[in-house]
Design a protein around this motif. Structure first.
Motif, PDB file in Angstrom:
ATOM      1  N   MET A   1       5.049  28.328 -12.787  1.00 12.93           N
ATOM      2  CA  MET A   1       4.028  27.825 -11.890  1.00 12.93           C
ATOM      3  C   MET A   1       4.629  26.675 -11.084  1.00 12.93           C
ATOM      4  O   MET A   1       5.023  25.659 -11.630  1.00 12.93           O
ATOM      5  N   SER A   2       4.704  26.845  -9.769  1.00 15.39           N
ATOM      6  CA  SER A   2       5.303  25.820  -8.928  1.00 15.39           C
ATOM      7  C   SER A   2       4.235  24.845  -8.439  1.00 15.39           C
ATOM      8  O   SER A   2       3.079  25.200  -8.270  1.00 15.39           O
ATOM      9  N   ARG A   3       4.663  23.635  -8.230  1.00 10.91           N
ATOM     10  CA  ARG A   3       3.751  22.608  -7.731  1.00 10.91           C
ATOM     11  C   ARG A   3       3.628  22.739  -6.224  1.00 10.91           C
ATOM     12  O   ARG A   3       4.572  23.122  -5.537  1.00 10.91           O
ATOM     13  N   GLU A   4       2.462  22.369  -5.724  1.00  4.40           N
ATOM     14  CA  GLU A   4       2.231  22.471  -4.291  1.00  4.40           C
ATOM     15  C   GLU A   4       2.994  21.396  -3.527  1.00  4.40           C
ATOM     16  O   GLU A   4       3.496  21.643  -2.445  1.00  4.40           O
ATOM     17  N   PHE A   5       3.086  20.199  -4.091  1.00  5.98           N
ATOM     18  CA  PHE A   5       3.787  19.094  -3.439  1.00  5.98           C
ATOM     19  C   PHE A   5       4.874  18.574  -4.368  1.00  5.98           C
ATOM     20  O   PHE A   5       4.681  18.459  -5.574  1.00  5.98           O
ATOM     21  N   LYS A   6       6.011  18.220  -3.765  1.00  2.00           N
ATOM     22  CA  LYS A   6       7.078  17.618  -4.545  1.00  2.00           C
ATOM     23  C   LYS A   6       6.703  16.174  -4.876  1.00  2.00           C
ATOM     24  O   LYS A   6       5.907  15.548  -4.182  1.00  2.00           O
ATOM     25  N   ARG A   7       7.301  15.660  -5.902  1.00  2.00           N
ATOM     26  CA  ARG A   7       7.041  14.280  -6.321  1.00  2.00           C
ATOM     27  C   ARG A   7       7.403  13.298  -5.215  1.00  2.00           C
ATOM     28  O   ARG A   7       6.666  12.344  -4.957  1.00  2.00           O
ATOM     29  N   THR A   8       8.505  13.526  -4.542  1.00  5.93           N
ATOM     30  CA  THR A   8       8.909  12.620  -3.462  1.00  5.93           C
ATOM     31  C   THR A   8       7.874  12.606  -2.341  1.00  5.93           C
ATOM     32  O   THR A   8       7.629  11.566  -1.746  1.00  5.93           O
ATOM     33  N   ASP A   9       7.260  13.753  -2.057  1.00 10.00           N
ATOM     34  CA  ASP A   9       6.217  13.807  -1.021  1.00 10.00           C
ATOM     35  C   ASP A   9       5.001  12.987  -1.432  1.00 10.00           C
ATOM     36  O   ASP A   9       4.416  12.276  -0.617  1.00 10.00           O
ATOM     37  N   ARG A  10       4.609  13.100  -2.692  1.00 15.60           N
ATOM     38  CA  ARG A  10       3.443  12.335  -3.171  1.00 15.60           C
ATOM     39  C   ARG A  10       3.729  10.835  -3.152  1.00 15.60           C
ATOM     40  O   ARG A  10       2.874  10.034  -2.753  1.00 15.60           O
ATOM     41  N   ILE A  11       4.936  10.442  -3.545  1.00 12.67           N
ATOM     42  CA  ILE A  11       5.302   9.025  -3.536  1.00 12.67           C
ATOM     43  C   ILE A  11       5.374   8.511  -2.097  1.00 12.67           C
ATOM     44  O   ILE A  11       4.898   7.411  -1.799  1.00 12.67           O
ATOM     45  N   ALA A  12       5.931   9.312  -1.193  1.00 11.71           N
ATOM     46  CA  ALA A  12       6.018   8.909   0.220  1.00 11.71           C
ATOM     47  C   ALA A  12       4.632   8.701   0.803  1.00 11.71           C
ATOM     48  O   ALA A  12       4.390   7.735   1.541  1.00 11.71           O
ATOM     49  N   GLU A  13       3.699   9.575   0.464  1.00 14.39           N
ATOM     50  CA  GLU A  13       2.328   9.439   0.956  1.00 14.39           C
ATOM     51  C   GLU A  13       1.680   8.162   0.420  1.00 14.39           C
ATOM     52  O   GLU A  13       1.007   7.429   1.148  1.00 14.39           O
ATOM     53  N   GLN A  14       1.903   7.869  -0.856  1.00 13.37           N
ATOM     54  CA  GLN A  14       1.351   6.646  -1.451  1.00 13.37           C
ATOM     55  C   GLN A  14       1.981   5.401  -0.823  1.00 13.37           C
ATOM     56  O   GLN A  14       1.289   4.422  -0.532  1.00 13.37           O
ATOM     57  N   LEU A  15       3.289   5.445  -0.586  1.00 16.03           N
ATOM     58  CA  LEU A  15       3.964   4.312   0.055  1.00 16.03           C
ATOM     59  C   LEU A  15       3.419   4.090   1.460  1.00 16.03           C
ATOM     60  O   LEU A  15       3.235   2.940   1.883  1.00 16.03           O
ATOM     61  N   GLN A  16       3.153   5.155   2.187  1.00 18.81           N
ATOM     62  CA  GLN A  16       2.607   5.036   3.538  1.00 18.81           C
ATOM     63  C   GLN A  16       1.266   4.313   3.509  1.00 18.81           C
ATOM     64  O   GLN A  16       1.024   3.395   4.301  1.00 18.81           O
ATOM     65  N   LYS A  17       0.398   4.682   2.596  1.00 21.12           N
ATOM     66  CA  LYS A  17      -0.921   4.039   2.488  1.00 21.12           C
ATOM     67  C   LYS A  17      -0.781   2.564   2.124  1.00 21.12           C
ATOM     68  O   LYS A  17      -1.423   1.696   2.718  1.00 21.12           O
ATOM     69  N   GLU A  18       0.049   2.299   1.134  1.00 19.71           N
ATOM     70  CA  GLU A  18       0.215   0.915   0.668  1.00 19.71           C
ATOM     71  C   GLU A  18       0.851   0.040   1.754  1.00 19.71           C
ATOM     72  O   GLU A  18       0.415  -1.088   1.976  1.00 19.71           O
ATOM     73  N   LEU A  19       1.880   0.554   2.412  1.00 17.46           N
ATOM     74  CA  LEU A  19       2.536  -0.226   3.462  1.00 17.46           C
ATOM     75  C   LEU A  19       1.582  -0.531   4.613  1.00 17.46           C
ATOM     76  O   LEU A  19       1.595  -1.645   5.145  1.00 17.46           O
ATOM     77  N   ALA A  20       0.766   0.431   4.986  1.00 22.76           N
ATOM     78  CA  ALA A  20      -0.187   0.201   6.075  1.00 22.76           C
ATOM     79  C   ALA A  20      -1.120  -0.954   5.729  1.00 22.76           C
ATOM     80  O   ALA A  20      -1.370  -1.832   6.563  1.00 22.76           O
ATOM     81  N   GLN A  21      -1.608  -0.984   4.505  1.00 25.03           N
ATOM     82  CA  GLN A  21      -2.508  -2.071   4.102  1.00 25.03           C
ATOM     83  C   GLN A  21      -1.785  -3.400   3.976  1.00 25.03           C
ATOM     84  O   GLN A  21      -2.290  -4.430   4.425  1.00 25.03           O
ATOM     85  N   ILE A  22      -0.613  -3.387   3.372  1.00 21.63           N
ATOM     86  CA  ILE A  22       0.130  -4.640   3.186  1.00 21.63           C
ATOM     87  C   ILE A  22       0.524  -5.240   4.538  1.00 21.63           C
ATOM     88  O   ILE A  22       0.369  -6.442   4.759  1.00 21.63           O
ATOM     89  N   ILE A  23       1.005  -4.397   5.454  1.00 20.24           N
ATOM     90  CA  ILE A  23       1.401  -4.895   6.777  1.00 20.24           C
ATOM     91  C   ILE A  23       0.194  -5.469   7.507  1.00 20.24           C
ATOM     92  O   ILE A  23       0.266  -6.524   8.135  1.00 20.24           O
ATOM     93  N   GLN A  24      -0.926  -4.794   7.404  1.00 22.31           N
ATOM     94  CA  GLN A  24      -2.122  -5.244   8.128  1.00 22.31           C
ATOM     95  C   GLN A  24      -2.697  -6.539   7.560  1.00 22.31           C
ATOM     96  O   GLN A  24      -3.084  -7.432   8.308  1.00 22.31           O
ATOM     97  N   PHE A  25      -2.729  -6.667   6.242  1.00 25.34           N
ATOM     98  CA  PHE A  25      -3.450  -7.787   5.641  1.00 25.34           C
ATOM     99  C   PHE A  25      -2.571  -8.900   5.075  1.00 25.34           C
ATOM    100  O   PHE A  25      -3.044 -10.018   4.904  1.00 25.34           O
ATOM    101  N   GLU A  26      -1.305  -8.635   4.795  1.00 29.93           N
ATOM    102  CA  GLU A  26      -0.474  -9.634   4.118  1.00 29.93           C
ATOM    103  C   GLU A  26       0.564 -10.303   5.017  1.00 29.93           C
ATOM    104  O   GLU A  26       0.918 -11.449   4.785  1.00 29.93           O
ATOM    105  N   ILE A  27       1.067  -9.613   6.012  1.00 31.03           N
ATOM    106  CA  ILE A  27       2.096 -10.207   6.876  1.00 31.03           C
ATOM    107  C   ILE A  27       1.398 -11.012   7.961  1.00 31.03           C
ATOM    108  O   ILE A  27       0.588 -10.491   8.717  1.00 31.03           O
ATOM    109  N   LYS A  28       1.737 -12.285   8.026  1.00 32.53           N
ATOM    110  CA  LYS A  28       1.063 -13.209   8.945  1.00 32.53           C
ATOM    111  C   LYS A  28       1.955 -13.639  10.103  1.00 32.53           C
ATOM    112  O   LYS A  28       1.710 -14.655  10.720  1.00 32.53           O
ATOM    113  N   ASP A  29       2.974 -12.855  10.426  1.00 32.40           N
ATOM    114  CA  ASP A  29       3.889 -13.208  11.509  1.00 32.40           C
ATOM    115  C   ASP A  29       3.230 -12.944  12.862  1.00 32.40           C
ATOM    116  O   ASP A  29       2.828 -11.813  13.144  1.00 32.40           O
TER     117      ASP A  29
END
Length: 140
Positions: A1-29
Motif C-alpha cells: 500500500m503506497s502513501r499518497e504523499f511523501k514525507r518530504t512533501d508533508r514536511i514542506a507543506e508544514q514548513l510553508q504554513k509555519e514560515l508564513a505565520q512566523i514571517i508575518q507576525f514575528e519578524i519586525k524588520d
C-alpha cells in the motif's frame, strides 16, 4: 500500500504554513514588505529547504533583493522558531529565493487576452463567428 504523499512533501507543506505565520507576525524588520511564501522544496535528507517567496508590489528578483537579503539574514531565527513549532529531528537550513512564476503567469494571461481581443477585432461586424462568414462565402 503506497502513501499518497511523501514525507518530504508533508514536511514542506508544514514548513510553508509555519514560515508564513512566523514571517508575518514575528519578524519586525521595517525593510521587509508583504511577503507571501509560495512554495517550499525540501531535500530528501531534510537538511536543506528552498523557500520561494513573492513580495507585494515587487515583480522581479531584482526589486525584491532587499527583502530576500533580510529573510536570508533571519534564516537562523526562522529555523529556531520552526524548531519550536514543528517537532523534527533535523530542522532544515533555509534559503530564500524569489518565485517568478506568478509574474510569468500574469504576463502569459495578458498575452492570451491580447490575442483573444485581436481575434475578436478581426471578425466582421455582420457575422457573429468566423465560421458563419466562411460558410456564406462557400455558398456563392
Amino acid at each position: 500500500m503506497s502513501r499518497e504523499f511523501k514525507r518530504t512533501d508533508r514536511i514542506a507543506e508544514q514548513l510553508q504554513k509555519e514560515l508564513a505565520q512566523i514571517i508575518q507576525f514575528e519578524i519586525k524588520d521595517p525593510r521587509l514588505g508583504m511577503v507571501t511564501v509560495n512554495d517550499v522544496q525540501i531535500s530528501r535528507d531534510l537538511s536543506f529547504a528552498n523557500v520561494y517567496i513573492t513580495v507585494l508590489g515587487k515583480d522581479s528578483a531584482e526589486e525584491a533583493k532587499e527583502d530576500l537579503a533580510v529573510l536570508n539574514r533571519a534564516a537562523g531565527f526562522l529555523r529556531r522558531e520552526i524548531g519550536k513549532a514543528v517537532k523534527l529531528r533535523i530542522v532544515p537550513q533555509l534559503k530564500f529565493d524569489y518565485d517568478s512564476s506568478l509574474v510569468r503567469g500574469r504576463k502569459l494571461s495578458s498575452l492570451i487576452e491580447e490575442a483573444v481581443a485581436a481575434d475578436k477585432s478581426r471578425i466582421s461586424p455582420e457575422t457573429d463567428t468566423p465560421s458563419e462568414h466562411n460558410n456564406d462565402s462557400s455558398e456563392d
